[in-house]
Design a protein around this motif. Structure first.
Motif, PDB file in Angstrom:
ATOM      1  N   MET A  15       0.815  -1.211   0.000  1.00  0.00           N
ATOM      2  CA  MET A  15       0.000   0.000   0.000  1.00  0.00           C
ATOM      3  C   MET A  15       0.849   1.261   0.000  1.00  0.00           C
ATOM      4  O   MET A  15       1.821   1.380   0.747  1.00  0.00           O
ATOM      5  N   HIS A  16       0.475   2.145  -0.899  1.00  0.00           N
ATOM      6  CA  HIS A  16       1.101   3.463  -1.017  1.00  0.00           C
ATOM      7  C   HIS A  16       0.027   4.480  -0.652  1.00  0.00           C
ATOM      8  O   HIS A  16      -1.115   4.353  -1.084  1.00  0.00           O
ATOM      9  N   PHE A  17       0.365   5.489   0.155  1.00  0.00           N
ATOM     10  CA  PHE A  17      -0.653   6.491   0.423  1.00  0.00           C
ATOM     11  C   PHE A  17      -0.204   7.864  -0.057  1.00  0.00           C
ATOM     12  O   PHE A  17       0.978   8.178  -0.116  1.00  0.00           O
ATOM     13  N   THR A  18      -1.210   8.661  -0.428  1.00  0.00           N
ATOM     14  CA  THR A  18      -0.964  10.017  -0.915  1.00  0.00           C
ATOM     15  C   THR A  18      -2.129  10.901  -0.489  1.00  0.00           C
ATOM     16  O   THR A  18      -3.209  10.405  -0.148  1.00  0.00           O
ATOM     17  N   PHE A  50       6.061   1.449  -1.242  1.00  0.00           N
ATOM     18  CA  PHE A  50       4.856   0.830  -0.697  1.00  0.00           C
ATOM     19  C   PHE A  50       5.201   0.230   0.665  1.00  0.00           C
ATOM     20  O   PHE A  50       6.324  -0.232   0.883  1.00  0.00           O
ATOM     21  N   TYR A  51       4.214   0.216   1.557  1.00  0.00           N
ATOM     22  CA  TYR A  51       4.351  -0.504   2.818  1.00  0.00           C
ATOM     23  C   TYR A  51       3.602  -1.831   2.730  1.00  0.00           C
ATOM     24  O   TYR A  51       2.727  -2.018   1.880  1.00  0.00           O
ATOM     25  N   PHE A  52       3.941  -2.738   3.629  1.00  0.00           N
ATOM     26  CA  PHE A  52       3.286  -4.044   3.686  1.00  0.00           C
ATOM     27  C   PHE A  52       2.089  -4.054   4.637  1.00  0.00           C
ATOM     28  O   PHE A  52       1.394  -5.063   4.733  1.00  0.00           O
ATOM     29  N   VAL A  77      -5.134   8.865   1.072  1.00  0.00           N
ATOM     30  CA  VAL A  77      -5.783   7.776   0.346  1.00  0.00           C
ATOM     31  C   VAL A  77      -4.763   6.665   0.125  1.00  0.00           C
ATOM     32  O   VAL A  77      -3.648   6.917  -0.348  1.00  0.00           O
ATOM     33  N   TYR A  78      -5.138   5.440   0.482  1.00  0.00           N
ATOM     34  CA  TYR A  78      -4.293   4.279   0.200  1.00  0.00           C
ATOM     35  C   TYR A  78      -4.550   3.779  -1.222  1.00  0.00           C
ATOM     36  O   TYR A  78      -5.706   3.616  -1.635  1.00  0.00           O
ATOM     37  N   LEU A  79      -3.474   3.503  -1.955  1.00  0.00           N
ATOM     38  CA  LEU A  79      -3.539   2.833  -3.242  1.00  0.00           C
ATOM     39  C   LEU A  79      -2.979   1.434  -3.012  1.00  0.00           C
ATOM     40  O   LEU A  79      -1.813   1.275  -2.622  1.00  0.00           O
ATOM     41  N   VAL A  80      -3.806   0.419  -3.220  1.00  0.00           N
ATOM     42  CA  VAL A  80      -3.494  -0.934  -2.763  1.00  0.00           C
ATOM     43  C   VAL A  80      -3.263  -1.876  -3.948  1.00  0.00           C
ATOM     44  O   VAL A  80      -4.060  -1.925  -4.890  1.00  0.00           O
TER      45      VAL A  80
END
Length: 226
Positions: A11-14, A70-72, A102-105
């Motif tokens: 997951m990446h958030f922005t 990205f984080y796990f 917002v998380y992009l998963v």
């Protein structure tokens, strides 16, 4: 015994302000090449500077800032810092808190199957102690999966490395195409509708947007008493 989840979500958030430009580009860019895409930057200046100087010791090489991070797991140490800065009104940094994020998963499996170049770390990539790997089969032992599932991950006297390991990353070289996303996640139903509206404004099909308040800290701003 908590093992590597299958599929292995990343997951990446922005900030939601950045979503329109991201959709227009059709991809996420690394910090070293994102340019004016970020309308609202939530990253800490000093951490970004360290990532621009931290070499990645395995192919495709370069520096940490040359990768899309990205984080796990949700509720990362970075998001905790953002939430605390907002709560405390810390000067000189982004103060909007984690609610607009917002998380992009996606998943490790999707990225691997697409043949993108990636590197995984066992902890915070800005820290010299952190190690890296490009081997898919090493993820099971590289990452501290029980710690990533833990609600409390602060350092303790018998283990002063927990915070670093909790920030393990999955780095995708240069760019990440949005068609590899499984969906998006937000904190509230109001943010869910905002994300859907961004897609409608862009003339795109509305995506899957999950409401996941447990992926956030949601701290409120403290009152200043004089």
């Amino acid at each position: 015994m908590i093992r590597q989840p299958q599929p292995t979500l990343i997951m990446h958030f922005t900030h939601i302000d950045n979503l329109s430009a991201i959709l227009k580009a059709g991809r996420l860019f690394s910090d070293s090449s994102v340019g004016p895409q970020l309308a609202t930057n939530v990253g800490a200046v000093e951490i970004k500077a360290r990532r621009r100087e931290r070499p990645v010791p395995c192919p495709p090489g370069g520096f940490v800032a040359d990768y899309v991070p990205f984080y796990f797991a949700p509720r990362s140490p970075m998001m905790y810092r953002i939430a605390c800065d907002h709560r405390d009104g810390k000067p000189g940094c982004y103060l909007g808190g984690d609610d607009p994020l917002v998380y992009l998963v996606s998943s490790v499996e999707q990225v691997h199957a697409a043949g993108l170049s990636w590197v995984a770390s066992d902890g915070n990539c800005a820290v010299g102690l952190t190690t890296f790997s490009i081997e898919f089969d090493e993820l099971a032992t590289l990452v501290d999966w029980p710690l990533l599932q833990a609600e409390v991950w602060k350092n303790i006297p018998e283990d002063m490395d927990r915070m670093r390991r909790r920030a393990a990353e999955f780095l995708v070289h240069r760019e990440f195409p949005l068609d590899l996303l499984a969906g998006y996640a937000v904190r509230t139903a109001e943010r869910q509708e905002q994300v859907r509206q961004v897609f409608r404004d862009a003339g795109m099909i509305e995506p899957y947007v999950a409401v996941r308040p447990d992926w956030y800290y949601g701290y409120m701003r403290r009152e200043v008493r004089r």
